[in-house]
Design a protein around this motif. Structure first.
Motif, PDB file in Angstrom:
ATOM      1  N   CYS A  93       0.817  -1.214   0.000  1.00  0.00           N
ATOM      2  CA  CYS A  93       0.000   0.000   0.000  1.00  0.00           C
ATOM      3  C   CYS A  93       0.853   1.268   0.000  1.00  0.00           C
ATOM      4  O   CYS A  93       0.437   2.305   0.529  1.00  0.00           O
ATOM      5  N   LYS A  97      -4.695   3.894  -3.096  1.00  0.00           N
ATOM      6  CA  LYS A  97      -5.687   3.115  -3.832  1.00  0.00           C
ATOM      7  C   LYS A  97      -6.771   4.027  -4.418  1.00  0.00           C
ATOM      8  O   LYS A  97      -7.163   5.011  -3.801  1.00  0.00           O
ATOM      9  N   ASN A  98      -7.216   3.657  -5.609  1.00  0.00           N
ATOM     10  CA  ASN A  98      -8.368   4.315  -6.236  1.00  0.00           C
ATOM     11  C   ASN A  98      -8.242   5.835  -6.246  1.00  0.00           C
ATOM     12  O   ASN A  98      -9.214   6.565  -6.025  1.00  0.00           O
ATOM     13  N   SER A 121      -1.637  -1.932  -5.885  1.00  0.00           N
ATOM     14  CA  SER A 121      -2.933  -2.627  -5.896  1.00  0.00           C
ATOM     15  C   SER A 121      -4.064  -1.610  -5.915  1.00  0.00           C
ATOM     16  O   SER A 121      -3.913  -0.475  -5.456  1.00  0.00           O
ATOM     17  N   TYR A 122      -5.190  -2.037  -6.486  1.00  0.00           N
ATOM     18  CA  TYR A 122      -6.404  -1.220  -6.535  1.00  0.00           C
ATOM     19  C   TYR A 122      -6.124   0.183  -7.087  1.00  0.00           C
ATOM     20  O   TYR A 122      -6.554   1.193  -6.528  1.00  0.00           O
ATOM     21  N   ASN A 124      -6.318   3.283  -9.864  1.00  0.00           N
ATOM     22  CA  ASN A 124      -7.093   3.864 -10.944  1.00  0.00           C
ATOM     23  C   ASN A 124      -6.190   3.992 -12.170  1.00  0.00           C
ATOM     24  O   ASN A 124      -4.994   3.690 -12.085  1.00  0.00           O
ATOM     25  N   ASN A 145      -4.840  -7.109  -8.014  1.00  0.00           N
ATOM     26  CA  ASN A 145      -6.186  -6.542  -8.049  1.00  0.00           C
ATOM     27  C   ASN A 145      -6.205  -5.173  -8.727  1.00  0.00           C
ATOM     28  O   ASN A 145      -6.667  -4.175  -8.159  1.00  0.00           O
ATOM     29  N   ILE A 146      -5.684  -5.157  -9.943  1.00  0.00           N
ATOM     30  CA  ILE A 146      -5.677  -3.928 -10.745  1.00  0.00           C
ATOM     31  C   ILE A 146      -6.521  -4.193 -11.985  1.00  0.00           C
ATOM     32  O   ILE A 146      -6.137  -4.978 -12.855  1.00  0.00           O
ATOM     33  N   THR A 148      -7.981  -1.837 -14.563  1.00  0.00           N
ATOM     34  CA  THR A 148      -8.114  -0.467 -15.039  1.00  0.00           C
ATOM     35  C   THR A 148      -7.181  -0.267 -16.233  1.00  0.00           C
ATOM     36  O   THR A 148      -6.528  -1.210 -16.688  1.00  0.00           O
TER      37      THR A 148
END
Length: 349
Positions: A93, A97-98, A121-122, A124, A145-146, A148
């Motif tokens: 992290c 994220k996002n 991860s995660y 945008n 977990n990407i 996009t």
């Protein structure tokens, strides 16, 4: 009356910096409210950045880690650039994220010891660029977990080890490009459940590539493979039986050459495999994807709190710590102090 002046002075000098998040001592902040942050030559990673930061440039840092949540709470952030840095690890992290505005994460001439699980991860839509850099180990689930528009590029970059499941559940409508440099060891299922719309693999030096490294590669819409070099030893013999079942592996072999041993240097890989020119090897059995699938236990995504230097305790990377902090802006304690000062001044007035 003198108490009023003292309190007012504290308010004027402290509160704006608390509320806005001051420029880190390792950095120089320019632009409106310090929106452009440049941090040159340090052995300490900044504890926080101004809350309205838009661009961060980190140059010649030698630090244990890019810590967890290093860039959190920076809603206007558009780009992060690292140049000539040396990081022991990129922590879980490390990147937000996002994030709605972050479009570029760039590493230039940078050395990274280890990418931890969940480092990326995660995300945008974002472009992640590595150029003239070195990565010792990509741990399992480094890119995770990407789903996009991810543009991922490696240019003249060396990765020494990509572990199984280093890429997992990564699906992008854009491109994965690896141009020049080296991929020393690719473990089976390194790119598991991973698909890009376009993949370019060219002019790469490989030491060891296990079977089924990139299971989805044969389903890529646009695939370019050229100019690869391999260590032509017993480790490549499994490829001969796999060629009829994998167009991408066939293309890799047909366009590749041997870089070692000396007696095979410069020879076409296809010729070496077809004519059994690698000698003194044990018998190789035909391998299926089940044979090549390492044990997998999908972890639960988790973001550790950021650790800040202070009391002698150690985090996983070995750095000392005493408390946790967000990556950017002001924390709750500072905001509470600011409000207390404002109320106190109001009472006096």
């Amino acid at each position: 009356m003198w108490m009023f002046y003292v309190t007012a002075l504290i308010f004027v000098c402290t509160v704006p910096k608390i509320i806005l998040g001051g420029c880190p001592k390792e950095c120089v902040c320019r632009g409106t409210g310090g929106a452009n942050v440049k941090c040159p030559a340090s052995v300490d990673f900044p504890e926080s950045f101004p809350a309205n930061t838009e661009k961060i440039v980190i140059d010649e840092f030698t630090v244990t880690e890019i810590p967890p949540k290093a860039f959190d709470n920076l809603p206007n952030l558009t780009s992060i650039s690292f140049s000539r840095c040396n990081f022991g690890q990129v922590s879980a992290c490390a990147f937000p994220k996002n994030h709605k505005n972050l479009k570029l994460i760039q590493f230039d001439m940078t050395v990274i010891g280890e990418m931890k699980q969940g480092a990326f991860s995660y995300l945008n839509p974002v472009s992640i660029v590595f150029s003239k850099s070195s990565i010792t180990t990509m741990r399992g689930y480094s890119f995770w977990n990407i789903n996009t528009a991810l543009q991922l590029s490696f240019t003249q970059t060396t990765v020494h080890l990509i572990e199984p499941y280093a890429f997992y559940n990564v699906n992008s409508s854009l491109e994965l490009r690896y141009d020049g440099g080296a991929l020393k060891t690719l473990r089976s299922m390194a790119f598991a459940n991973t698909r890009f719309n376009s993949v370019v693999l060219q002019n790469i030096s490989f030491d060891k590539m296990e079977c089924h490294v990139f299971p989805e590669l044969d389903r890529i819409s646009s695939l370019t493979i050229a100019g690869s070099q391999f260590m032509c030893n017993c480790d490549i013999l499994y490829m001969k039986s796999a060629l009829p079942f994998s167009p991408s592996l066939k293309k890799l072999v047909e366009t590749g050459t041997c870089k070692s041993p000396e007696q095979l240097k410069g020879m076409a890989m296809n010729d070496v495999l077809v004519n059994n020119k690698v000698e003194n090897c044990p018998e190789v059995k035909t391998q299926t994807i089940q044979d090549c699938r390492p044990p997998q236990e999908i972890p639960t995504p988790a973001c550790p709190d950021r650790i800040v230097m202070g009391d002698g305790k150690s985090n996983e990377s070995g750095s000392s710590s005493s408390k946790t902090k967000p990556g950017g802006g002001a924390d709750n304690a500072k905001l509470s102090l600011a409000l207390a000062v404002i109320i106190f001044v109001g009472i006096i007035i």
